[in-house]
Design a protein around this motif. Sequence first.
Motif, mmCIF file in Angstrom:
data_model
loop_
_atom_site.group_PDB
_atom_site.id
_atom_site.type_symbol
_atom_site.label_atom_id
_atom_site.label_comp_id
_atom_site.label_asym_id
_atom_site.label_seq_id
_atom_site.Cartn_x
_atom_site.Cartn_y
_atom_site.Cartn_z
ATOM 1 N N HIS A 84 4.016 5.533 3.232
ATOM 2 C CA HIS A 84 3.293 4.753 4.153
ATOM 3 C C HIS A 84 1.751 4.344 3.649
ATOM 4 O O HIS A 84 1.055 4.278 4.261
ATOM 5 N N VAL A 85 1.904 4.177 2.139
ATOM 6 C CA VAL A 85 0.574 3.852 1.412
ATOM 7 C C VAL A 85 0.716 2.490 0.817
ATOM 8 O O VAL A 85 1.798 2.153 0.420
ATOM 9 N N TRP A 86 -0.171 1.536 0.825
ATOM 10 C CA TRP A 86 -0.366 0.192 0.502
ATOM 11 C C TRP A 86 -0.144 0.334 -1.213
ATOM 12 O O TRP A 86 -0.844 1.028 -1.665
ATOM 13 N N HIS A 87 0.850 -0.451 -1.540
ATOM 14 C CA HIS A 87 1.090 -0.822 -2.934
ATOM 15 C C HIS A 87 0.390 -1.772 -3.578
ATOM 16 O O HIS A 87 0.257 -1.853 -4.785
ATOM 17 N N LEU A 88 -0.340 -2.841 -2.797
ATOM 18 C CA LEU A 88 -0.912 -3.927 -3.361
ATOM 19 C C LEU A 88 -2.040 -3.914 -2.181
ATOM 20 O O LEU A 88 -2.155 -3.235 -1.150
ATOM 21 N N GLY A 89 -3.015 -4.934 -2.467
ATOM 22 C CA GLY A 89 -3.938 -5.206 -1.516
ATOM 23 C C GLY A 89 -3.831 -6.499 -0.962
ATOM 24 O O GLY A 89 -2.927 -7.290 -1.663
ATOM 25 N N GLY A 90 -4.480 -6.863 -0.021
ATOM 26 C CA GLY A 90 -4.231 -8.432 0.574
ATOM 27 C C GLY A 90 -5.654 -8.803 1.186
ATOM 28 O O GLY A 90 -6.381 -8.072 1.675
ATOM 29 N N GLU A 91 -5.887 -10.207 0.886
ATOM 30 C CA GLU A 91 -7.163 -10.951 1.181
ATOM 31 C C GLU A 91 -6.900 -12.181 1.763
ATOM 32 O O GLU A 91 -5.910 -12.836 1.042
ATOM 33 N N ALA A 92 -7.598 -12.563 2.853
ATOM 34 C CA ALA A 92 -7.513 -13.990 3.307
ATOM 35 C C ALA A 92 -8.184 -14.839 2.490
ATOM 36 O O ALA A 92 -9.440 -14.558 2.105
ATOM 37 N N THR A 93 -7.645 -15.952 2.011
ATOM 38 C CA THR A 93 -8.124 -16.905 1.179
ATOM 39 C C THR A 93 -9.106 -17.836 1.944
ATOM 40 O O THR A 93 -10.037 -18.484 1.472
ATOM 41 N N GLY A 94 -8.812 -18.015 3.149
ATOM 42 C CA GLY A 94 -9.614 -18.797 4.184
ATOM 43 C C GLY A 94 -9.257 -18.180 5.411
ATOM 44 O O GLY A 94 -8.677 -17.089 5.779
ATOM 45 N N PRO A 95 -9.736 -18.951 6.647
ATOM 46 C CA PRO A 95 -9.446 -18.446 7.774
ATOM 47 C C PRO A 95 -7.842 -18.298 8.015
ATOM 48 O O PRO A 95 -7.024 -19.006 7.549
ATOM 49 N N VAL A 96 -7.382 -17.153 8.644
ATOM 50 C CA VAL A 96 -6.124 -16.739 8.964
ATOM 51 C C VAL A 96 -6.027 -16.253 10.113
ATOM 52 O O VAL A 96 -6.561 -15.495 10.732
ATOM 53 N N ARG A 97 -4.720 -16.672 10.761
ATOM 54 C CA ARG A 97 -4.542 -16.374 12.053
ATOM 55 C C ARG A 97 -2.941 -15.823 11.964
ATOM 56 O O ARG A 97 -2.294 -16.274 11.161
ATOM 57 N N ALA A 98 -2.921 -14.505 12.588
ATOM 58 C CA ALA A 98 -1.540 -13.936 12.451
ATOM 59 C C ALA A 98 -1.159 -12.996 13.407
ATOM 60 O O ALA A 98 -1.609 -13.038 14.480
ATOM 61 N N PHE A 99 0.298 -12.646 13.712
ATOM 62 C CA PHE A 99 0.583 -11.751 14.475
ATOM 63 C C PHE A 99 0.461 -10.430 13.733
ATOM 64 O O PHE A 99 1.020 -10.282 12.772
ATOM 65 N N GLU A 100 0.164 -9.242 14.469
ATOM 66 C CA GLU A 100 -0.045 -8.011 13.849
ATOM 67 C C GLU A 100 0.767 -7.118 14.635
ATOM 68 O O GLU A 100 0.995 -7.143 16.001
ATOM 69 N N PHE A 101 1.308 -6.026 13.934
ATOM 70 C CA PHE A 101 2.138 -5.442 14.408
ATOM 71 C C PHE A 101 1.929 -3.735 14.133
ATOM 72 O O PHE A 101 1.269 -3.876 13.016
#
Length: 152
Positions: A84-101
């Motif tokens: 349960h460790v991230w293999h990549l990184g993630g970044e919003a390129t602009g405003p982002v709306r999302a569903f989070e779990f």
Amino acid sequence: MTSTTHLAEALPAVPRERLMRIAREVSFDAGARLFEEGRRAERFWIVRTGTVVLDLHVPGRRAAVVESLGQGELVGWSWHFPPHVWHLGGEATGPVRAFEFDAETVRAMCAQDAEFGRAIAVWVGRAVAHRLHASRVRLLDLYAPYGSGSSV
């Protein structure tokens, strides 16, 4: 957007509806880091609006962007597989709306209901396969002498 990562096309209706019952709406500003490679993966997202880029740390160089994810796509798979460790990184390129779990909650749901767990595992597994291919193509394009030879 591909059917392997797009929620509406990749996850059957019943498990999709069950998953969405525990969704929490969140938003990120442009440039916000959703997660960092090597850190603990405790949540994941489905993009509602905007774009999230996935990047890979390359020693001595800037992080290589390996894929862009948009509406309806799964952001994050490392939460599903130990350790349960991230293999990549993630970044919003602009405003982002999302569903989070919450990852722990979804893993518990998978453990309690084999049919739900299988549907989630297939969906996440397809996303992993897609990301692996995208990462390979992108890295070959960036660093191989003649690129990947792929038009993908």
